[in-house]
Design an enzyme around this catalytic site. Structure first.
Site, short mmCIF file in Angstrom:
data_model
loop_
_atom_site.label_atom_id
_atom_site.label_comp_id
_atom_site.label_asym_id
_atom_site.label_seq_id
_atom_site.Cartn_x
_atom_site.Cartn_y
_atom_site.Cartn_z
NE ARG A 239 5.71 -0.12 10.25
CZ ARG A 239 4.70 -0.28 9.43
NH1 ARG A 239 4.76 0.18 8.19
NH2 ARG A 239 3.60 -0.89 9.83
CE LYS B 5 -2.03 -1.03 3.92
NZ LYS B 5 -1.38 -2.32 4.25
NE ARG C 159 7.93 -2.48 6.49
CZ ARG C 159 6.60 -2.38 6.42
NH1 ARG C 159 6.05 -1.65 5.48
NH2 ARG C 159 5.85 -3.00 7.28
NE ARG D 101 -4.99 -0.83 9.61
CZ ARG D 101 -3.91 -0.40 8.93
NH1 ARG D 101 -3.91 0.74 8.31
NH2 ARG D 101 -2.86 -1.16 8.90
NE ARG E 197 1.73 -4.45 11.10
CZ ARG E 197 2.90 -4.47 10.46
NH1 ARG E 197 3.97 -4.96 11.06
NH2 ARG E 197 3.00 -4.00 9.25
P1 AP5 Z 1 4.79 -1.60 1.91
O1 AP5 Z 1 4.48 -0.79 0.71
O2 AP5 Z 1 5.45 -0.92 3.05
O3 AP5 Z 1 3.47 -2.37 2.39
P2 AP5 Z 1 2.22 -1.84 3.18
O4 AP5 Z 1 1.03 -2.51 2.58
O5 AP5 Z 1 2.21 -0.33 3.20
O6 AP5 Z 1 2.55 -2.48 4.58
P3 AP5 Z 1 2.54 -1.94 6.06
O7 AP5 Z 1 3.23 -3.00 6.84
O8 AP5 Z 1 3.08 -0.55 6.14
O9 AP5 Z 1 1.00 -1.95 6.30
P4 AP5 Z 1 0.21 -1.86 7.61
O10 AP5 Z 1 -1.18 -1.77 7.10
O11 AP5 Z 1 0.49 -2.93 8.58
O12 AP5 Z 1 0.83 -0.52 8.25
P5 AP5 Z 1 0.25 0.92 8.54
O13 AP5 Z 1 1.37 1.84 8.59
O14 AP5 Z 1 -0.91 1.25 7.66
O15 AP5 Z 1 5.67 -2.85 1.43
C1 AP5 Z 1 6.22 -3.76 2.34
C2 AP5 Z 1 7.59 -4.27 1.81
O16 AP5 Z 1 7.37 -5.01 0.61
C3 AP5 Z 1 8.56 -3.15 1.43
O17 AP5 Z 1 9.86 -3.55 1.78
C4 AP5 Z 1 8.41 -3.02 -0.09
O18 AP5 Z 1 9.60 -2.58 -0.69
C5 AP5 Z 1 8.07 -4.46 -0.47
N1 AP5 Z 1 7.19 -4.51 -1.66
C6 AP5 Z 1 6.06 -3.77 -1.86
N2 AP5 Z 1 5.49 -4.12 -3.03
C7 AP5 Z 1 6.25 -5.12 -3.56
C8 AP5 Z 1 6.17 -5.90 -4.76
N3 AP5 Z 1 5.16 -5.72 -5.64
N4 AP5 Z 1 7.11 -6.84 -4.97
C9 AP5 Z 1 8.14 -7.05 -4.08
N5 AP5 Z 1 8.28 -6.32 -2.93
C10 AP5 Z 1 7.33 -5.37 -2.67
O19 AP5 Z 1 -0.36 0.72 10.01
C11 AP5 Z 1 0.48 0.45 11.11
C12 AP5 Z 1 -0.32 0.50 12.40
O20 AP5 Z 1 -0.87 1.83 12.57
C13 AP5 Z 1 -1.54 -0.42 12.46
O21 AP5 Z 1 -1.17 -1.74 12.89
C14 AP5 Z 1 -2.40 0.32 13.50
O22 AP5 Z 1 -1.95 0.09 14.81
C15 AP5 Z 1 -2.16 1.78 13.16
N6 AP5 Z 1 -3.13 2.29 12.19
C16 AP5 Z 1 -2.85 2.76 10.95
N7 AP5 Z 1 -3.98 3.13 10.32
C17 AP5 Z 1 -5.00 2.87 11.18
C18 AP5 Z 1 -6.41 3.01 11.09
N8 AP5 Z 1 -7.00 3.47 9.99
N9 AP5 Z 1 -7.14 2.64 12.17
C19 AP5 Z 1 -6.56 2.18 13.30
N10 AP5 Z 1 -5.23 2.01 13.44
C20 AP5 Z 1 -4.46 2.35 12.38
#
Ligand code: AP5
Length: 184
Positions: free
Chosen positions: A130, A8, A122, A83, A141
């Site tokens: 992180r 994402k 990552r 979410r 998660r």
């Molecule tokens: P990356 O692009 O970082 O993946 P992502 O989907 O963004 O993964 P996250 O782990 O950041 O998602 P998340 O939903 O757990 O975290 P968030 O910050 O939203 O890619 C991951 C890796 O893969 C990278 O190394 C990249 O290079 C590689 N990659 C990507 N695409 C690729 C491809 N096609 N091929 C090969 N490699 C690839 O949330 C974190 C925390 O915040 C949550 O757990 C929660 O506590 C809180 N939070 C955030 N939003 C909310 C909400 N709306 N409500 C409540 N709590 C929330």
């Protein structure tokens, strides 16, 4: 939208460049608040570190305020929000009040083994920047995603907004598929 590690954030950042509109990542905003040790950051840290979701009220407030910023006028990419069903309902009301609408909801998909491997990669590359990127919390998660966020796929399908993209493909191919799905 999509599970942890699906790409994402990676895709949202590329779309910022390609479409010239900002990325609103609730995860990035919350991590910024933690780094700055604000009251919201202090409240969110423990919850995020164990892989749970921060309260709907907090994230809805963050997004509502951010959408009023001038850089969102031409459009915006929501990354990691909504979410939960209550967040999606709140977003719908918020957009209506602001005279805005969603053009599309892009769900990126990938196999579970790939998600776990990407999060581990990552963590390796960033030296564990992180706190929620260790194997145990990443699994949690994913569970939280399946329970609370996955129902939004049917929610937005029912509204005719859902576009599904294969996140197993290389990054550039995923971008091309998203742009195609958006008709951009
Ligand atoms: P990356 O692009 O970082 O993946 P992502 O989907 O963004 O993964 P996250 O782990 O950041 O998602 P998340 O939903 O757990 O975290 P968030 O910050 O939203 O890619 C991951 C890796 O893969 C990278 O190394 C990249 O290079 C590689 N990659 C990507 N695409 C690729 C491809 N096609 N091929 C090969 N490699 C690839 O949330 C974190 C925390 O915040 C949550 O757990 C929660 O506590 C809180 N939070 C955030 N939003 C909310 C909400 N709306 N409500 C409540 N709590 C929330």
């Amino acid at each position: 939208m999509g599970p942890p590690g699906v790409g994402k954030g990676t895709q949202a950042k590329i779309l910022v460049e390609k479409l010239g509109i900002p990325q609103l990542s609730t995860g990035d905003i919350l991590r910024g608040a933690i780094a700055q040790k604000t009251a919201m950051g202090l409240a969110a840290k423990e919850i995020m570190d164990r892989g749970d979701l921060v309260s709907d009220d907090i994230v809805v407030g963050i997004v509502s305020e951010r959408l009023d910023a001038p850089d969102c006028k031409p459009g915006f990419i929501l990354d990691g929000f909504p979410r939960t069903v209550p967040q999606a309902d709140a977003l719908g009301k918020m957009l209506e009040q602001k005279g805005l609408r969603l053009d599309a909801v892009v769900a990126i998909t990938a196999e579970e083994g790939t998600l776990v491997a990407r999060v581990a990669k990552r963590a390796n590359e960033t030296g564990g920047a992180r706190a929620d990127d260790n194997a145990e919390v990443a699994r949690k998660r994913l569970e939280v995603y399946r329970e609370l966020t996955e129902p939004l796929i049917a929610y937005y399908k029912g509204k005719g907004l859902l576009k599904t993209v294969d996140g197993m493909a290389p990054v550039d191919d995923v971008t091309a598929a998203i742009l195609h799905a958006l008709g951009a």
